[in-house]
Motif scaffolding. Structure first.
Motif, PDB file in Angstrom:
ATOM      1  N   PHE A 173       1.074  -1.251   0.021  1.00 31.26           N
ATOM      2  CA  PHE A 173      -0.112   0.101   0.075  1.00 31.26           C
ATOM      3  C   PHE A 173       0.780   1.186  -0.155  1.00 31.26           C
ATOM      4  O   PHE A 173       0.719   2.081  -0.855  1.00 31.26           O
ATOM      5  CB  PHE A 173      -1.041  -0.065   1.243  1.00 31.26           C
ATOM      6  N   SER A 176       2.633   1.504  -3.690  1.00 31.65           N
ATOM      7  CA  SER A 176       1.696   1.890  -4.601  1.00 31.65           C
ATOM      8  C   SER A 176       1.120   3.266  -4.562  1.00 31.65           C
ATOM      9  O   SER A 176       0.803   4.023  -5.218  1.00 31.65           O
ATOM     10  CB  SER A 176       0.326   0.829  -4.519  1.00 31.65           C
ATOM     11  N   TYR A 177       0.710   3.914  -3.238  1.00 26.22           N
ATOM     12  CA  TYR A 177       0.344   5.049  -2.996  1.00 26.22           C
ATOM     13  C   TYR A 177       1.326   6.196  -3.476  1.00 26.22           C
ATOM     14  O   TYR A 177       0.819   7.141  -3.925  1.00 26.22           O
ATOM     15  CB  TYR A 177       0.164   5.110  -1.389  1.00 26.22           C
ATOM     16  N   SER A 180       1.590   6.199  -7.329  1.00 25.98           N
ATOM     17  CA  SER A 180       0.254   6.712  -8.021  1.00 25.98           C
ATOM     18  C   SER A 180       0.410   8.099  -7.873  1.00 25.98           C
ATOM     19  O   SER A 180      -0.431   8.852  -8.755  1.00 25.98           O
ATOM     20  CB  SER A 180      -0.924   6.146  -7.116  1.00 25.98           C
ATOM     21  N   VAL A 188      -4.099   9.042  -6.473  1.00 25.09           N
ATOM     22  CA  VAL A 188      -3.656   8.269  -5.460  1.00 25.09           C
ATOM     23  C   VAL A 188      -4.753   7.001  -5.142  1.00 25.09           C
ATOM     24  O   VAL A 188      -4.512   6.119  -4.586  1.00 25.09           O
ATOM     25  CB  VAL A 188      -3.433   8.748  -3.994  1.00 25.09           C
ATOM     26  N   SER A 192      -4.742  -0.875  -7.110  1.00 24.73           N
ATOM     27  CA  SER A 192      -3.732  -1.388  -6.085  1.00 24.73           C
ATOM     28  C   SER A 192      -3.831  -0.851  -4.815  1.00 24.73           C
ATOM     29  O   SER A 192      -3.920  -1.716  -3.847  1.00 24.73           O
ATOM     30  CB  SER A 192      -2.344  -1.142  -6.757  1.00 24.73           C
ATOM     31  N   THR A 193      -3.865   0.410  -4.679  1.00 29.62           N
ATOM     32  CA  THR A 193      -4.174   0.915  -3.174  1.00 29.62           C
ATOM     33  C   THR A 193      -5.412   0.490  -2.561  1.00 29.62           C
ATOM     34  O   THR A 193      -5.539   0.108  -1.452  1.00 29.62           O
ATOM     35  CB  THR A 193      -3.847   2.511  -3.187  1.00 29.62           C
ATOM     36  N   SER A 196      -5.094  -3.216  -1.708  1.00 31.63           N
ATOM     37  CA  SER A 196      -4.166  -3.150  -0.565  1.00 31.63           C
ATOM     38  C   SER A 196      -4.815  -2.652   0.662  1.00 31.63           C
ATOM     39  O   SER A 196      -4.832  -3.310   1.836  1.00 31.63           O
ATOM     40  CB  SER A 196      -2.825  -2.459  -0.919  1.00 31.63           C
TER      41      SER A 196
END
Length: 363
Positions: A173, A176-177, A180, A188, A192-193, A196
């Motif tokens: 997380f 990926s944040y 993003s 963001v 994926s976030t 997660s």
């Protein structure tokens, strides 16, 4: 909101699922390779599926997360695959399935996810490598199969699999944040976030019921579900990263390798366990999928650690690898290296010095 919704629904649903498991006979008997000494109900994955489904339904109503549902059906595909894999695991928890049936179910779940668009689009190797679509779909399914089985392999102590996946999801997380924010335009609220965060909530809601002494096991329903959601988060992010961007890291070199290393590092502990198990069983003349009592958590108990101590130590090792690798995206390389070395030294010392009152478990 997504994390809390998944956590609360999972926490509240788990006692109900436990009662259902007892009623239908989904109970883990004590086997020679097991650590628990009394039969324990399983099916905890059904409660976690309820938590994830609630998070998805909530996400549809949120102003920014709702964009994920308007532009693509991918999250619906992840939910559909999650239902398939959980049902497969639940059936196995009630009446044990043979390995071929379970493998076929995992392949179907991965294929459904790919059908909805959750598939590897490119590989960040040597820049951006795009392979023919059938190859990428096959690789997507392979990632799902490996991830689900890896989580299943480490599900041997109370709270171990849920805690390790929580650590992995938290690390992913964070990465990926960060990645993003470099999208154009910055956003963001990536899939994926979202996955997660929901996965973190499922683990947080289940852990109070599953930590030693566990009142409910997640069973194959839970292990397969957690593995699939980890795979979905990884797949949805891989291919979205520009390997030429800095990703806010200290050097361009780390930016090139992080998209490959981070997904592997986050699941390093389960992957290591599954590789060692295949090697160990093959060398002993056994089938690679035949269960035994030689996993990493068994070794921790054998050298003298208590049940809870072994779990916490494996948390430390999982966090060391996952957070250590992700730290290269946030910190200067030398700071990350120093932190990793210090944590590594601590982990080695604690692993080699088990609780003195504990006697090794006979093999």
């Amino acid at each position: 909101m997504v994390l809390l919704t998944a956590a609360i629904v999972t926490y509240l649903a788990t006692p109900l699922v436990r009662r259902i498991a007892v009623r239908i006979g989904a109970i883990t008997a004590v086997r020679a390779r097991d650590v628990h000494t009394v039969p324990i109900p399983r099916l905890g994955g059904v409660a976690m599926l309820a938590g994830f489904a609630a998070a998805v339904l909530l996400g549809r109503q949120l102003p920014y997360h709702g964009q994920l549902f308007e532009t693509s059906p991918q999250l619906y595909g992840v939910l559909a695959s999650a239902v398939i894999i959980t049902l497969l695991g639940a059936v196995d928890d009630v009446r044990e399935l043979d390995w071929m049936t379970k493998l076929a179910g995992q392949v179907i779940a991965g294929a459904v996810m790919a059908f909805y668009g959750v598939q590897l689009l490119s590989l960040p190797i040597g820049g951006v490598t795009v392979l023919p679509e059938p190859v990428m779909v096959t690789l997507t399914i392979l990632v799902v199969v490996v991830s689900t089985n890896a989580v299943n392999f480490i599900d041997g102590l109370d709270g171990l699999a849920a805690g390790v996946v929580l650590i992995a999801a938290s690390a992913f997380f964070g990465w990926s944040y960060l990645v993003s924010t470099n999208f154009d335009p910055p956003n963001v609220f990536s899939m994926s976030t979202f996955i997660s965060a929901a996965l973190m909530g499922c683990c947080l809601g289940f852990l109070p019921h599953n930590f030693h002494p566990a009142r409910l096991f997640m069973g194959d329903a839970g292990a397969l579900l957690l593995g699939l959601l980890l795979a979905a988060a990884t797949i949805s992010m891989t291919g979205s990263v520009d390997p030429n961007s800095s990703l806010a890291s200290a050097s361009a070199a780390t930016a090139i390798f992080l998209p490959v290393l981070i997904p592997l590092a986050i699941m390093a502990l389960p992957f290591l366990d599954i590789v060692l198990a295949i090697f160990r069983r093959t060398r002993a003349g056994q089938l690679p999928w035949k269960p035994d009592r030689g996993h990493l958590h068994h070794r921790m108990l054998d050298i003298g650690h208590s049940h809870t101590g072994a779990v916490i130590l494996l948390y430390l090792w999982a966090g060391l690898v996952a957070a250590g690798t992700v730290s290269f995206a946030y910190l200067p390389a030398w700071v990350s290296v120093v932190g990793i070395v210090l944590l590594l030294a601590l982990a080695i010392v604690l692993t080699r010095r088990p609780e003195r009152h504990r006697t090794p478990v006979p093999r």
